[in-house]
Design a protein around this motif. Structure first.
Motif, PDB file in Angstrom:
ATOM      1  N   GLY A  26       0.807  -1.202   0.000  1.00 45.01           N
ATOM      2  CA  GLY A  26       0.000   0.000   0.000  1.00 45.01           C
ATOM      3  C   GLY A  26       0.843   1.254   0.000  1.00 45.01           C
ATOM      4  O   GLY A  26       2.014   1.235  -0.361  1.00 45.01           O
ATOM      5  N   ASN A  27       0.232   2.348   0.400  1.00 41.93           N
ATOM      6  CA  ASN A  27       0.910   3.641   0.419  1.00 41.93           C
ATOM      7  C   ASN A  27       1.732   3.788   1.689  1.00 41.93           C
ATOM      8  O   ASN A  27       1.332   4.468   2.641  1.00 41.93           O
ATOM      9  CB  ASN A  27      -0.109   4.770   0.291  1.00 41.93           C
ATOM     10  N   ILE A  28       2.888   3.144   1.692  1.00 47.89           N
ATOM     11  CA  ILE A  28       3.731   3.113   2.874  1.00 47.89           C
ATOM     12  C   ILE A  28       4.948   4.010   2.679  1.00 47.89           C
ATOM     13  O   ILE A  28       5.536   4.072   1.599  1.00 47.89           O
ATOM     14  CB  ILE A  28       4.152   1.672   3.205  1.00 47.89           C
ATOM     15  N   SER A  29       5.316   4.709   3.728  1.00 44.80           N
ATOM     16  CA  SER A  29       6.527   5.515   3.729  1.00 44.80           C
ATOM     17  C   SER A  29       7.701   4.658   4.179  1.00 44.80           C
ATOM     18  O   SER A  29       7.589   3.444   4.313  1.00 44.80           O
ATOM     19  CB  SER A  29       6.350   6.737   4.631  1.00 44.80           C
ATOM     20  N   SER A  30       8.839   5.275   4.413  1.00 48.45           N
ATOM     21  CA  SER A  30      10.041   4.545   4.796  1.00 48.45           C
ATOM     22  C   SER A  30       9.842   3.819   6.115  1.00 48.45           C
ATOM     23  O   SER A  30       9.366   4.391   7.088  1.00 48.45           O
ATOM     24  CB  SER A  30      11.229   5.496   4.891  1.00 48.45           C
ATOM     25  N   ILE A  31      10.244   2.557   6.147  1.00 47.77           N
ATOM     26  CA  ILE A  31      10.093   1.738   7.336  1.00 47.77           C
ATOM     27  C   ILE A  31      11.166   2.073   8.359  1.00 47.77           C
ATOM     28  O   ILE A  31      12.348   2.135   8.032  1.00 47.77           O
ATOM     29  CB  ILE A  31      10.137   0.244   6.967  1.00 47.77           C
ATOM     30  N   ARG A  32      10.733   2.268   9.599  1.00 48.81           N
ATOM     31  CA  ARG A  32      11.655   2.543  10.696  1.00 48.81           C
ATOM     32  C   ARG A  32      12.066   1.263  11.412  1.00 48.81           C
ATOM     33  O   ARG A  32      13.233   1.059  11.723  1.00 48.81           O
ATOM     34  CB  ARG A  32      11.031   3.530  11.675  1.00 48.81           C
ATOM     35  N   ALA A  33      11.081   0.417  11.680  1.00 43.19           N
ATOM     36  CA  ALA A  33      11.358  -0.824  12.385  1.00 43.19           C
ATOM     37  C   ALA A  33      10.235  -1.806  12.111  1.00 43.19           C
ATOM     38  O   ALA A  33       9.125  -1.428  11.738  1.00 43.19           O
ATOM     39  CB  ALA A  33      11.509  -0.593  13.888  1.00 43.19           C
ATOM     40  N   MET A  34      10.532  -3.086  12.338  1.00 40.47           N
ATOM     41  CA  MET A  34       9.559  -4.148  12.204  1.00 40.47           C
ATOM     42  C   MET A  34       9.663  -5.047  13.422  1.00 40.47           C
ATOM     43  O   MET A  34      10.721  -5.137  14.045  1.00 40.47           O
ATOM     44  CB  MET A  34       9.807  -4.986  10.947  1.00 40.47           C
ATOM     45  N   GLY A  35       8.574  -5.716  13.736  1.00 38.86           N
ATOM     46  CA  GLY A  35       8.630  -6.591  14.886  1.00 38.86           C
ATOM     47  C   GLY A  35       7.473  -7.552  14.949  1.00 38.86           C
ATOM     48  O   GLY A  35       6.518  -7.478  14.167  1.00 38.86           O
ATOM     49  N   LYS A  96       4.116  -6.012  13.414  1.00 38.93           N
ATOM     50  CA  LYS A  96       4.035  -4.568  13.593  1.00 38.93           C
ATOM     51  C   LYS A  96       5.128  -3.898  12.776  1.00 38.93           C
ATOM     52  O   LYS A  96       6.279  -4.318  12.807  1.00 38.93           O
ATOM     53  CB  LYS A  96       4.187  -4.201  15.070  1.00 38.93           C
ATOM     54  N   ILE A  97       4.751  -2.849  12.064  1.00 39.92           N
ATOM     55  CA  ILE A  97       5.706  -2.060  11.295  1.00 39.92           C
ATOM     56  C   ILE A  97       5.487  -0.592  11.620  1.00 39.92           C
ATOM     57  O   ILE A  97       4.356  -0.107  11.616  1.00 39.92           O
ATOM     58  CB  ILE A  97       5.565  -2.309   9.783  1.00 39.92           C
ATOM     59  N   THR A  98       6.578   0.107  11.894  1.00 40.45           N
ATOM     60  CA  THR A  98       6.526   1.548  12.112  1.00 40.45           C
ATOM     61  C   THR A  98       7.309   2.249  11.023  1.00 40.45           C
ATOM     62  O   THR A  98       8.282   1.710  10.498  1.00 40.45           O
ATOM     63  CB  THR A  98       7.078   1.934  13.494  1.00 40.45           C
ATOM     64  N   THR A  99       6.889   3.473  10.700  1.00 35.11           N
ATOM     65  CA  THR A  99       7.472   4.216   9.589  1.00 35.11           C
ATOM     66  C   THR A  99       7.922   5.602  10.019  1.00 35.11           C
ATOM     67  O   THR A  99       7.506   6.124  11.054  1.00 35.11           O
ATOM     68  CB  THR A  99       6.467   4.363   8.435  1.00 35.11           C
ATOM     69  N   TRP A 100       8.797   6.176   9.199  1.00 32.52           N
ATOM     70  CA  TRP A 100       9.189   7.578   9.319  1.00 32.52           C
ATOM     71  C   TRP A 100       8.408   8.418   8.322  1.00 32.52           C
ATOM     72  O   TRP A 100       7.910   7.931   7.314  1.00 32.52           O
ATOM     73  CB  TRP A 100      10.679   7.738   8.989  1.00 32.52           C
ATOM     74  N   ASN A 101       8.323   9.696   8.589  1.00 33.06           N
ATOM     75  CA  ASN A 101       7.955  10.720   7.634  1.00 33.06           C
ATOM     76  C   ASN A 101       6.773  10.353   6.738  1.00 33.06           C
ATOM     77  O   ASN A 101       6.934  10.180   5.520  1.00 33.06           O
ATOM     78  CB  ASN A 101       9.171  11.055   6.759  1.00 33.06           C
ATOM     79  N   PRO A 102       5.571  10.252   7.298  1.00 31.08           N
ATOM     80  CA  PRO A 102       5.215  10.538   8.696  1.00 31.08           C
ATOM     81  C   PRO A 102       5.396   9.322   9.593  1.00 31.08           C
ATOM     82  O   PRO A 102       5.529   8.198   9.105  1.00 31.08           O
ATOM     83  CB  PRO A 102       3.745  10.932   8.593  1.00 31.08           C
ATOM     84  N   PHE A 103       5.385   9.561  10.901  1.00 33.83           N
ATOM     85  CA  PHE A 103       5.441   8.462  11.853  1.00 33.83           C
ATOM     86  C   PHE A 103       4.079   7.778  11.906  1.00 33.83           C
ATOM     87  O   PHE A 103       3.061   8.401  12.201  1.00 33.83           O
ATOM     88  CB  PHE A 103       5.821   8.971  13.239  1.00 33.83           C
TER      89      PHE A 103
END
Length: 117
Positions: A26-35, A96-103
């Motif tokens: 999907g419309n995902i920004s840069s990934i910060r972390a995964m878990g 779980k995936i977290t992203t940057w810009n936006p968070f």
């Protein structure tokens, strides 16, 4: 809209192995972390393993030496290799995936892992 698709769960006897995967689309920004998190019957959800895009990892003590988390950054996919499984590993496992810009934070819907003695 981002979707996380989990696969690899199932039923296995104690001592067996499973590999979970979680792919983001999907419309995902840069990934910060995964878990990976899990929630066993009658228990709170807990962090099992996490990994940054750069490869730094952390694990809950109960799975150290048995589980390995790794990722494919190009495919926005995170894996959890589970070896020497124990009945106490039985739980619903959530990606779980977290992203940057936006968070942002995204969760998978969970996959059941059942370990029989």
């Amino acid at each position: 809209q981002v979707q996380l698709v989990e696969s690899g769960g199932g039923s296995v006897q104690a001592g067996g192995s499973l590999r979970l995967s979680c792919a983001a689309s999907g419309n995902i920004s840069s990934i910060r972390a995964m878990g990976w998190y899990r929630q066993g019957p009658g228990k709170q959800r807990e962090l099992v393993a996490g990994i940054s895009v750069g490869g730094n990892t952390n694990y809950v003590d109960s799975v150290k030496g048995r589980f390995t988390v790794y990722r494919d950054n190009a495919k926005s996919t995170v894996y959890l290799e589970m070896n020497s499984l124990k009945p106490e590993d039985t739980a619903v496992y959530y990606c779980k995936i977290t992203t940057w810009n936006p968070f942002n934070t995204y969760w998978g819907q969970g996959t059941q892992v059942t370990v029989s003695s």
